[in-house]
Scaffold this motif. Structure first.
Motif, PDB file in Angstrom:
ATOM      1  N   ARG A  82       3.881  22.268  -7.196  1.00 52.61           N
ATOM      2  CA  ARG A  82       2.738  21.388  -7.448  1.00 52.61           C
ATOM      3  C   ARG A  82       3.271  19.978  -7.674  1.00 52.61           C
ATOM      4  O   ARG A  82       4.303  19.789  -8.335  1.00 52.61           O
ATOM      5  CB  ARG A  82       1.908  21.870  -8.638  1.00 52.61           C
ATOM      6  N   VAL A  83       2.578  18.991  -7.121  1.00 53.54           N
ATOM      7  CA  VAL A  83       3.072  17.620  -7.149  1.00 53.54           C
ATOM      8  C   VAL A  83       1.926  16.661  -7.451  1.00 53.54           C
ATOM      9  O   VAL A  83       0.844  16.767  -6.859  1.00 53.54           O
ATOM     10  CB  VAL A  83       3.716  17.226  -5.793  1.00 53.54           C
ATOM     11  N   GLU A  84       2.199  15.742  -8.370  1.00 50.44           N
ATOM     12  CA  GLU A  84       1.228  14.671  -8.640  1.00 50.44           C
ATOM     13  C   GLU A  84       1.474  13.545  -7.642  1.00 50.44           C
ATOM     14  O   GLU A  84       2.609  13.078  -7.479  1.00 50.44           O
ATOM     15  CB  GLU A  84       1.391  14.143 -10.065  1.00 50.44           C
ATOM     16  N   VAL A  85       0.412  13.131  -6.947  1.00 48.69           N
ATOM     17  CA  VAL A  85       0.525  12.080  -5.943  1.00 48.69           C
ATOM     18  C   VAL A  85      -0.300  10.879  -6.375  1.00 48.69           C
ATOM     19  O   VAL A  85      -1.219  10.994  -7.195  1.00 48.69           O
ATOM     20  CB  VAL A  85       0.069  12.582  -4.552  1.00 48.69           C
ATOM     21  N   GLU A  86       0.051   9.730  -5.807  1.00 46.99           N
ATOM     22  CA  GLU A  86      -0.668   8.510  -6.161  1.00 46.99           C
ATOM     23  C   GLU A  86      -0.970   7.669  -4.924  1.00 46.99           C
ATOM     24  O   GLU A  86      -0.251   7.716  -3.920  1.00 46.99           O
ATOM     25  CB  GLU A  86       0.127   7.663  -7.160  1.00 46.99           C
ATOM     26  N   PHE A 122       0.864  -1.180   0.000  1.00 41.80           N
ATOM     27  CA  PHE A 122       0.000   0.000   0.000  1.00 41.80           C
ATOM     28  C   PHE A 122       0.899   1.228   0.000  1.00 41.80           C
ATOM     29  O   PHE A 122       1.540   1.541   0.985  1.00 41.80           O
ATOM     30  CB  PHE A 122      -0.898  -0.049   1.242  1.00 41.80           C
ATOM     31  N   ARG A 123       0.960   1.923  -1.156  1.00 41.50           N
ATOM     32  CA  ARG A 123       1.823   3.099  -1.276  1.00 41.50           C
ATOM     33  C   ARG A 123       1.002   4.365  -1.386  1.00 41.50           C
ATOM     34  O   ARG A 123      -0.017   4.411  -2.078  1.00 41.50           O
ATOM     35  CB  ARG A 123       2.742   2.992  -2.489  1.00 41.50           C
ATOM     36  N   PHE A 124       1.483   5.407  -0.707  1.00 42.50           N
ATOM     37  CA  PHE A 124       0.875   6.725  -0.777  1.00 42.50           C
ATOM     38  C   PHE A 124       2.018   7.726  -0.790  1.00 42.50           C
ATOM     39  O   PHE A 124       2.792   7.820   0.165  1.00 42.50           O
ATOM     40  CB  PHE A 124      -0.026   6.958   0.435  1.00 42.50           C
ATOM     41  N   GLY A 125       2.164   8.452  -1.908  1.00 40.67           N
ATOM     42  CA  GLY A 125       3.281   9.373  -2.021  1.00 40.67           C
ATOM     43  C   GLY A 125       3.326  10.022  -3.377  1.00 40.67           C
ATOM     44  O   GLY A 125       2.410   9.872  -4.204  1.00 40.67           O
ATOM     45  N   GLU A 130      -7.979   6.010  25.894  1.00 41.02           N
ATOM     46  CA  GLU A 130      -7.678   6.012  24.461  1.00 41.02           C
ATOM     47  C   GLU A 130      -7.272   4.599  24.051  1.00 41.02           C
ATOM     48  O   GLU A 130      -6.628   3.895  24.817  1.00 41.02           O
ATOM     49  CB  GLU A 130      -6.552   6.983  24.106  1.00 41.02           C
ATOM     50  N   ASP A 131      -7.620   4.230  22.845  1.00 37.92           N
ATOM     51  CA  ASP A 131      -7.291   2.888  22.370  1.00 37.92           C
ATOM     52  C   ASP A 131      -7.159   2.935  20.854  1.00 37.92           C
ATOM     53  O   ASP A 131      -7.497   3.944  20.217  1.00 37.92           O
ATOM     54  CB  ASP A 131      -8.397   1.900  22.784  1.00 37.92           C
ATOM     55  N   ALA A 132      -6.681   1.840  20.309  1.00 36.24           N
ATOM     56  CA  ALA A 132      -6.574   1.751  18.852  1.00 36.24           C
ATOM     57  C   ALA A 132      -7.940   1.942  18.211  1.00 36.24           C
ATOM     58  O   ALA A 132      -8.937   1.377  18.681  1.00 36.24           O
ATOM     59  CB  ALA A 132      -5.997   0.389  18.464  1.00 36.24           C
ATOM     60  N   ASP A 133      -8.001   2.742  17.142  1.00 36.30           N
ATOM     61  CA  ASP A 133      -9.258   2.860  16.411  1.00 36.30           C
ATOM     62  C   ASP A 133      -9.254   1.989  15.153  1.00 36.30           C
ATOM     63  O   ASP A 133     -10.146   2.085  14.323  1.00 36.30           O
ATOM     64  CB  ASP A 133      -9.590   4.314  16.073  1.00 36.30           C
ATOM     65  N   HIS A 134      -8.217   1.135  15.047  1.00 33.64           N
ATOM     66  CA  HIS A 134      -8.135   0.120  13.990  1.00 33.64           C
ATOM     67  C   HIS A 134      -8.145   0.753  12.598  1.00 33.64           C
ATOM     68  O   HIS A 134      -8.886   0.352  11.712  1.00 33.64           O
ATOM     69  CB  HIS A 134      -9.266  -0.901  14.137  1.00 33.64           C
ATOM     70  N   MET A 135      -7.271   1.736  12.443  1.00 31.57           N
ATOM     71  CA  MET A 135      -7.095   2.406  11.156  1.00 31.57           C
ATOM     72  C   MET A 135      -5.623   2.692  10.906  1.00 31.57           C
ATOM     73  O   MET A 135      -4.866   2.939  11.850  1.00 31.57           O
ATOM     74  CB  MET A 135      -7.842   3.747  11.113  1.00 31.57           C
ATOM     75  N   LEU A 136      -5.243   2.696   9.653  1.00 31.79           N
ATOM     76  CA  LEU A 136      -3.966   3.228   9.199  1.00 31.79           C
ATOM     77  C   LEU A 136      -4.288   4.508   8.448  1.00 31.79           C
ATOM     78  O   LEU A 136      -4.942   4.468   7.396  1.00 31.79           O
ATOM     79  CB  LEU A 136      -3.259   2.226   8.281  1.00 31.79           C
ATOM     80  N   VAL A 137      -3.876   5.634   9.006  1.00 28.50           N
ATOM     81  CA  VAL A 137      -4.236   6.939   8.452  1.00 28.50           C
ATOM     82  C   VAL A 137      -2.999   7.588   7.860  1.00 28.50           C
ATOM     83  O   VAL A 137      -1.927   7.617   8.491  1.00 28.50           O
ATOM     84  CB  VAL A 137      -4.865   7.839   9.527  1.00 28.50           C
ATOM     85  N   ARG A 138      -3.161   8.172   6.659  1.00 29.15           N
ATOM     86  CA  ARG A 138      -2.040   8.790   5.958  1.00 29.15           C
ATOM     87  C   ARG A 138      -2.514  10.106   5.343  1.00 29.15           C
ATOM     88  O   ARG A 138      -3.590  10.166   4.716  1.00 29.15           O
ATOM     89  CB  ARG A 138      -1.509   7.861   4.853  1.00 29.15           C
ATOM     90  N   THR A 139      -1.728  11.155   5.503  1.00 31.06           N
ATOM     91  CA  THR A 139      -2.028  12.437   4.864  1.00 31.06           C
ATOM     92  C   THR A 139      -0.822  12.882   4.060  1.00 31.06           C
ATOM     93  O   THR A 139       0.314  12.481   4.333  1.00 31.06           O
ATOM     94  CB  THR A 139      -2.374  13.533   5.893  1.00 31.06           C
ATOM     95  N   ILE A 140      -1.074  13.731   3.083  1.00 32.86           N
ATOM     96  CA  ILE A 140       0.005  14.297   2.280  1.00 32.86           C
ATOM     97  C   ILE A 140      -0.297  15.770   2.039  1.00 32.86           C
ATOM     98  O   ILE A 140      -1.432  16.149   1.750  1.00 32.86           O
ATOM     99  CB  ILE A 140       0.185  13.536   0.947  1.00 32.86           C
ATOM    100  N   GLU A 141       0.720  16.612   2.210  1.00 32.11           N
ATOM    101  CA  GLU A 141       0.559  18.055   2.034  1.00 32.11           C
ATOM    102  C   GLU A 141       1.631  18.566   1.092  1.00 32.11           C
ATOM    103  O   GLU A 141       2.817  18.236   1.243  1.00 32.11           O
ATOM    104  CB  GLU A 141       0.670  18.773   3.376  1.00 32.11           C
ATOM    105  N   CYS A 142       1.229  19.375   0.140  1.00 29.34           N
ATOM    106  CA  CYS A 142       2.176  20.027  -0.765  1.00 29.34           C
ATOM    107  C   CYS A 142       2.656  21.315  -0.096  1.00 29.34           C
ATOM    108  O   CYS A 142       1.849  22.200   0.213  1.00 29.34           O
ATOM    109  CB  CYS A 142       1.506  20.341  -2.103  1.00 29.34           C
ATOM    110  N   ILE A 143       3.959  21.400   0.144  1.00 35.39           N
ATOM    111  CA  ILE A 143       4.498  22.577   0.838  1.00 35.39           C
ATOM    112  C   ILE A 143       5.232  23.524  -0.111  1.00 35.39           C
ATOM    113  O   ILE A 143       5.640  24.610   0.299  1.00 35.39           O
ATOM    114  CB  ILE A 143       5.429  22.156   1.990  1.00 35.39           C
ATOM    115  N   GLU A 144       5.384  23.104  -1.379  1.00 31.14           N
ATOM    116  CA  GLU A 144       6.035  23.973  -2.373  1.00 31.14           C
ATOM    117  C   GLU A 144       5.700  23.453  -3.766  1.00 31.14           C
ATOM    118  O   GLU A 144       5.703  22.238  -4.012  1.00 31.14           O
ATOM    119  CB  GLU A 144       7.550  23.974  -2.169  1.00 31.14           C
TER     120      GLU A 144
END
Length: 633
Positions: A147-151, A71-74, A131-145
């Protein structure tokens, strides 16, 4: 066609640095929600994740076969980040990529969130926390400079790569999709439009400066997911806050090794299974101890021998809650028919860990077989009694009371140690050769009876204390008569003069006074003759019948034990020098596998390894304590 220049003789051992599509073990990031763990490669690919628990079948298994799901996010077309680190005091990853057109930052975490209802995904035997695990893998991506194509590319293959996913869109249209396989269903949510391409889910999107996107994988009740990037970010922030709040309780001295102690504490916590209080030895199975070899084991279980090192580290770090949770897990365990505890259990307390092989998987860099389960679970190992009773004594001294439910454990383990200490066993390293009279097993039998006697005295049972202490002294005399070579060095077992790093336990557990010449000779013999480039081997495989073939790397726990041993016998500067050397070979993220290949600088074995980090904490504690005492003298 294979180039003649690249062809290697069949007899040449495989190098840990051989060109391979598999990332180096030490390059992985470790994520945890204290229910399960994930390994993330530098390119942003999740190559290992088992749900819902550490020992569940994998959903992503590219760690052990490049076709077993990931599972890739980037950023599209860019695999190598310019910076990658944990957010300080957390297991939240932050990765920065530079692309030809801009810059992006990715945040990843197995999230922990305030609990609003009972956990129906994993059964809890310990009290629920706020607090406990919410059983998720969460990923975010932000463009800081720029423009970028992400997949996004998500290709789960369930049941250790044996069950390809069947995808279908949920009620969210192209932003919500469910994958089913092997009796498991997971949900992907994203604000990026997604498309189903056979057995994988894929999405592409262009971010401009200041814009963000998210994707989240869920196996939670009702497959709930974040509604948008704002909620995804909030879950990541809550997770970072939870880790930092937890770490704030830990007693981490203001010392030059503070960051490594913090990272080890976080790693050990990340390897705990919150529902029961158990600790897994590592997050993975079958990462090889020998490149391309067969020394590949499943470490996603809890070992009784780890218990005393776990309790030492937790109490020294002032993490008494976790220590008590682990002790309650031990109290819940079902003993064997003879009353003894097994050497290992499942993290849910189950006894049967029958081993099988996954012959369809290539193994990491060709290391086969890939094993699930651990056939050593029913081995005869006499060191287990000492580990359990030492941990109970540590906990009792800390809490100033012996819990009523632990006294039957003390009695049963002392009785079994008394009955079997004279017999050979498989030893601390779970050798699959013939049973031997291993000195480390005799040492831990002495520990069992010595600690049992002290516990009996604390309970107010003086007759038992006298009886058990007499047995301890009988074991000590036997070891000193049969377990010491003519050179005055502790042997591996009674029928050899071979060295074994496990005899360093004589120093760690106070078997002899620190001034005893036999202790000095043993520590120095191991330092001088059982090392490669200063790092310690468990034993020399050519001198040991362990039932396996191939050479091993140096064992990091043994090297940290040597640091402790040197500190105990008064070799303070030599201990500090080795400690500094060990700290320098940590992974780029401050993690340790089980072994270190001194020829290539690569890590070997399952990752991250709790034992390595526990031994680091103990070694650092001994040196820091010595330095603090010197400051006062």
């Amino acid at each position: 066609m294979t180039s003649v220049l690249n062809r290697q003789p069949d007899t040449m051992p495989q190098s840990a640095a051989m060109p391979s599509p598999f990332p180096p073990i030490e390059d992985y990031a470790f994520l945890s929600n204290c229910h399960t763990g994930a390994l993330v490669a530098t390119d942003g690919s999740v190559d290992w994740l088992c749900v819902p628990s550490f020992d569940s079948p994998s959903v992503f298994g590219s760690l052990l076969d490049r076709q077993a799901g990931n599972f890739r996010f980037g950023p599209y077309g860019v695999d190598h980040p310019v910076n990658r680190h944990y957010e300080p005091g957390t297991l939240v990853m932050r990765t920065t990529y530079r692309t030809p057109t801009g810059w992006v930052v990715v945040r990843d975490a197995l999230t922990v969130y305030p609990r609003t209802e009972p956990d129906e995904v994993t059964k809890h035997t310990r009290p629920p926390t706020d607090e406990d695990a919410d059983h998720m893998l969460v990923r975010t991506i932000e463009c800081i400079e720029g423009r970028v194509e992400v997949e996004v590319i998500c290709e789960p293959i369930f049941d250790y790569g044996r069950a390809p996913a069947q995808w279908e869109f949920a009620e969210g249209g192209s932003h919500l999709a469910d994958a089913t396989g092997g009796g498991v269903t997971i949900r992907m949510a994203s604000d990026i439009a997604l498309g189903i391409e056979g057995e994988r889910l894929r999405g592409r999107h262009v971010l401009n400066i200041g814009e963000s996107a998210f994707c989240a994988l869920s196996w939670a009740k009702g497959l709930r997911t974040p509604a948008d990037v704002t909620e995804a970010t909030a879950r990541l922030d809550a997770t970072a806050h939870w880790w930092r709040t937890w770490l704030a309780v830990a007693r981490i001295p203001d010392h030059r090794w503070r960051e490594m102690l913090q990272r080890s504490a976080l790693t050990v916590k990340g390897l705990t299974y919150m529902p029961t209080g158990a600790t897994v030895a590592a997050a993975t199975t079958s990462l090889p101890e020998t490149p391309g070899g067969e020394r590949n084991w499943d470490y996603r279980y809890t070992w009784m021998r780890d218990s005393t090192f776990t309790l030492q580290a937790l109490h020294w770090l002032n993490l008494d809650w976790e220590a008590d949770e682990f002790m309650q897990f031990i109290a819940d365990l079902e003993p064997s028919e003879d009353g003894s505890l097994q050497i290992m259990y499942g993290i849910d307390g189950r006894r049967d860990l029958s081993e099988s092989t996954l012959d369809d998987l290539t193994g990491y860099a060709g290391a086969r077989p890939v094993r699930v389960g651990n056939g050593a679970y029913d081995q005869k190992q006499n060191d287990v009694f000492g580990a359990v009773l030492d941990s109970i004594l540590l906990h009792t001294q800390r809490s100033q009371r012996l819990p009523r439910r632990l006294w039957p454990v003390v009695q049963s383990q002392a009785e079994r140690a008394t009955a079997v200490w004279r017999e050979p066993d498989q030893g601390i390293w779970e050798a699959r050769g013939e049973p031997q009279h291993y000195v480390s097993s005799k040492l831990m039998s002495w520990v069992a009876m010595d600690r049992a006697a002290k516990l009996a005295a604390l309970r107010g049972s003086p007759d038992l204390a006298v009886t058990w202490q007499a047995t301890a002294e009988e074991i000590r005399a036997d070891i000193l008569e049969h377990g010491v070579s003519p050179a005055g060095v502790f042997r591996q077992h009674y029928h050899t003069d071979a060295l074994d790093a496990s005899t360093l336990l004589a120093a760690l557990f106070g078997f002899l006074p620190a001034t005893d010449e036999r202790l000095h000779k043993t520590v120095n013999a191991i330092a001088d003759n059982l090392t490669e480039n200063g790092f310690v081997l468990r034993y020399r495989t050519e001198e040991t019948d362990d039932g396996m073939s191939g050479k091993e790397g140096t064992f990091l726990i043994c090297s940290f034990w040597l640091v402790s041993g040197l500190a105990i016998v008064g070799e303070a500067q030599r201990a500090r020098d080795l400690m500094e050397k060990l700290l320098k070979v940590a992974s780029p993220l401050g993690l340790y596998a089980e072994e270190f290949d001194t020829e290539t600088g690569r890590h070997l074995g399952n990752f991250p390894q709790a034992f390595s980090h526990l031994a680091l904490i103990e070694a650092a504690a001994r040196i820091i304590l010595t330095e603090r005492i010197q400051e006062l003298s």
